[in-house]
Write a protein that holds these residues in place. Sequence first.
Motif, short mmCIF file in Angstrom:
data_model
loop_
_atom_site.label_atom_id
_atom_site.label_comp_id
_atom_site.label_asym_id
_atom_site.label_seq_id
_atom_site.Cartn_x
_atom_site.Cartn_y
_atom_site.Cartn_z
N LEU A 53 0.84 -1.20 0.00
CA LEU A 53 0.00 0.00 0.00
C LEU A 53 0.88 1.25 0.00
CD1 LEU A 53 -2.86 1.19 0.12
CD2 LEU A 53 -2.71 1.04 2.61
N ASP A 54 1.94 1.23 0.78
CA ASP A 54 2.88 2.37 0.78
C ASP A 54 3.44 2.61 -0.62
OD1 ASP A 54 2.58 2.71 3.51
OD2 ASP A 54 4.41 1.61 4.03
N TYR A 55 3.87 1.53 -1.28
CA TYR A 55 4.46 1.66 -2.62
C TYR A 55 3.46 2.21 -3.62
CZ TYR A 55 8.19 -1.31 -0.73
OH TYR A 55 9.20 -1.83 0.02
N VAL A 56 2.26 1.66 -3.60
CA VAL A 56 1.25 2.07 -4.59
C VAL A 56 0.80 3.50 -4.33
CG1 VAL A 56 -1.06 1.60 -5.50
CG2 VAL A 56 0.49 -0.29 -5.02
N ALA A 57 0.55 3.84 -3.08
CA ALA A 57 0.11 5.21 -2.77
C ALA A 57 1.21 6.21 -3.13
CB ALA A 57 -0.25 5.32 -1.29
N VAL A 61 0.91 9.26 -5.85
CA VAL A 61 1.19 10.66 -5.54
C VAL A 61 2.23 11.21 -6.51
CG1 VAL A 61 2.23 12.17 -3.80
CG2 VAL A 61 0.52 10.50 -3.12
N GLN A 62 3.21 10.39 -6.87
CA GLN A 62 4.25 10.82 -7.80
C GLN A 62 3.82 10.65 -9.26
OE1 GLN A 62 7.87 8.75 -6.73
NE2 GLN A 62 7.52 9.17 -4.55
N TRP A 72 -7.46 1.09 -8.01
CA TRP A 72 -7.89 -0.31 -7.84
C TRP A 72 -6.99 -1.02 -6.85
CZ3 TRP A 72 -9.90 -3.51 -12.53
CH2 TRP A 72 -10.95 -2.84 -13.15
N ARG A 73 -5.69 -0.86 -7.02
CA ARG A 73 -4.75 -1.56 -6.13
C ARG A 73 -4.88 -1.08 -4.69
NH1 ARG A 73 -0.47 -4.47 -8.77
NH2 ARG A 73 -0.73 -4.32 -11.03
N ALA A 140 -4.61 9.11 -1.84
CA ALA A 140 -3.28 8.49 -1.75
C ALA A 140 -2.40 9.24 -0.74
CB ALA A 140 -2.61 8.47 -3.12
N LYS A 141 -2.50 10.55 -0.73
CA LYS A 141 -1.75 11.35 0.26
C LYS A 141 -2.24 11.03 1.68
CE LYS A 141 -0.89 15.14 -2.94
NZ LYS A 141 -1.31 16.49 -3.34
#
Length: 155
Positions: A53-57, A61-62, A72-73, A140-141
């Motif tokens: 979740l950290d990676y996808v969010a 954001v980037q 979705w993820r 995401a933020k």
Amino acid sequence: MNSTGALILLAVAIAVIVALGAYAWFLRQEVGRREAYRRDEDTRAQQNSLENLDYVASALVQEQVDITEGAWRCKVLLEIIDPSLTERREFQAFAEHYSRTQHLKTHSARQQLTPQARMQEDKERLMVENEMREAVLEAAKEVLKWRAKGSGALH
């Protein structure tokens, strides 16, 4: 029946009871071992989901991942971590984006579409992405803020 026969039957009965007791104790130990293993696996899966979740969010954001794929993820990972998380106001954009795009084809089903149908789905996906972009990026933020609070912030 004589007393010798009764003593032999008593000894056999006691031996059977002791053997069954030992077997029951062994089974209880095995259940405890398996429960501990399952708890460890659940904890490991939870931790992996949180890291993903950290990676996808962060990628969202980037803007390193499409809004639809990232939303979705994130939705799926939040549901794995705790199904009630997608109901939180700050994370609802993921679920809303998913509900608006879940009917679109992916992977091999998308490849089977005619070019015209694929273009129509792309238009629809891009329209939803444009409408939901800010809300999804904000969600995401919020995920990253929530994760920065640590595991105690789960609820």
